[in-house]
Write a protein that holds these residues in place. Structure first.
Motif, short mmCIF file in Angstrom:
data_model
loop_
_atom_site.label_atom_id
_atom_site.label_comp_id
_atom_site.label_asym_id
_atom_site.label_seq_id
_atom_site.Cartn_x
_atom_site.Cartn_y
_atom_site.Cartn_z
N VAL A 33 0.87 -1.40 0.01
CA VAL A 33 -0.04 0.02 0.02
C VAL A 33 1.00 1.23 0.05
O VAL A 33 0.78 2.01 -0.75
CB VAL A 33 -0.89 -0.18 1.21
CG1 VAL A 33 -1.78 1.42 1.05
CG2 VAL A 33 -1.94 -1.26 1.20
N ASP A 38 -3.18 -0.33 -4.70
CA ASP A 38 -4.47 -0.02 -4.25
C ASP A 38 -4.90 -1.30 -3.19
O ASP A 38 -4.38 -2.41 -3.53
CB ASP A 38 -5.54 -0.18 -5.23
CG ASP A 38 -7.07 0.15 -4.73
OD1 ASP A 38 -7.61 -0.89 -4.24
OD2 ASP A 38 -7.53 1.37 -5.17
N ASP A 40 -7.36 -2.66 -2.32
CA ASP A 40 -8.46 -3.79 -2.94
C ASP A 40 -7.52 -4.51 -3.89
O ASP A 40 -7.92 -6.02 -3.85
CB ASP A 40 -9.36 -2.93 -3.79
CG ASP A 40 -10.17 -2.38 -2.87
OD1 ASP A 40 -10.66 -2.70 -1.66
OD2 ASP A 40 -11.21 -1.66 -3.37
N CYS A 41 -6.63 -4.29 -4.59
CA CYS A 41 -5.72 -5.14 -5.48
C CYS A 41 -4.88 -6.12 -4.48
O CYS A 41 -4.90 -7.26 -4.80
CB CYS A 41 -4.86 -4.40 -6.08
SG CYS A 41 -5.50 -3.52 -7.74
N ARG A 85 -6.77 2.45 7.53
CA ARG A 85 -6.55 2.21 6.04
C ARG A 85 -5.99 3.54 5.71
O ARG A 85 -6.47 4.64 6.03
CB ARG A 85 -8.12 2.01 5.45
CG ARG A 85 -8.40 0.94 5.62
CD ARG A 85 -9.56 0.64 4.71
NE ARG A 85 -9.35 0.49 3.36
CZ ARG A 85 -9.82 -0.69 2.24
NH1 ARG A 85 -10.37 -1.48 2.93
NH2 ARG A 85 -9.30 -0.36 1.16
#
Length: 86
Positions: A33, A38, A40-41, A85
């Motif tokens: 990250v 990303d 989500d990836c 996050r």
């Protein structure tokens, strides 16, 4: 793949390798990250890597049974952690 082994208290010797493994995964996740990938990836890749390794180790049917229990475990908060996050 014992259903309850994922909840071992830290005081039990067999829990330490699992916590160490989780630390490695979380560190790699944070690094990815930080490098601009990303989340989500990263999540999709991590799920794929985990599931494909489990299938290689245990076979499709046992892993499918494990996956069938995921919704109830998710709703029960088993995978909820306080994580920031980015």
């Amino acid at each position: 793949m014992d259903k309850e082994t994922h909840k071992l208290p830290a005081s039990e010797p067999q829990a330490e390798p699992k916590y160490a493994a989780l630390r490695y995964i979380m560190e790699a996740w944070e690094e990815a990250v930080f490098d601009g990938i990303d989340p989500d990836c990263v999540a999709t890749a991590a799920i794929f890597a985990a599931m494909s390794d489990l299938v290689t180790t245990y076979g499709e049917e046992p892993v499918a049974r494990l996956a069938e229990r995921l919704p109830e475990r998710i709703r029960a908060g088993e995978f909820t952690i306080n994580k920031t996050r980015q």
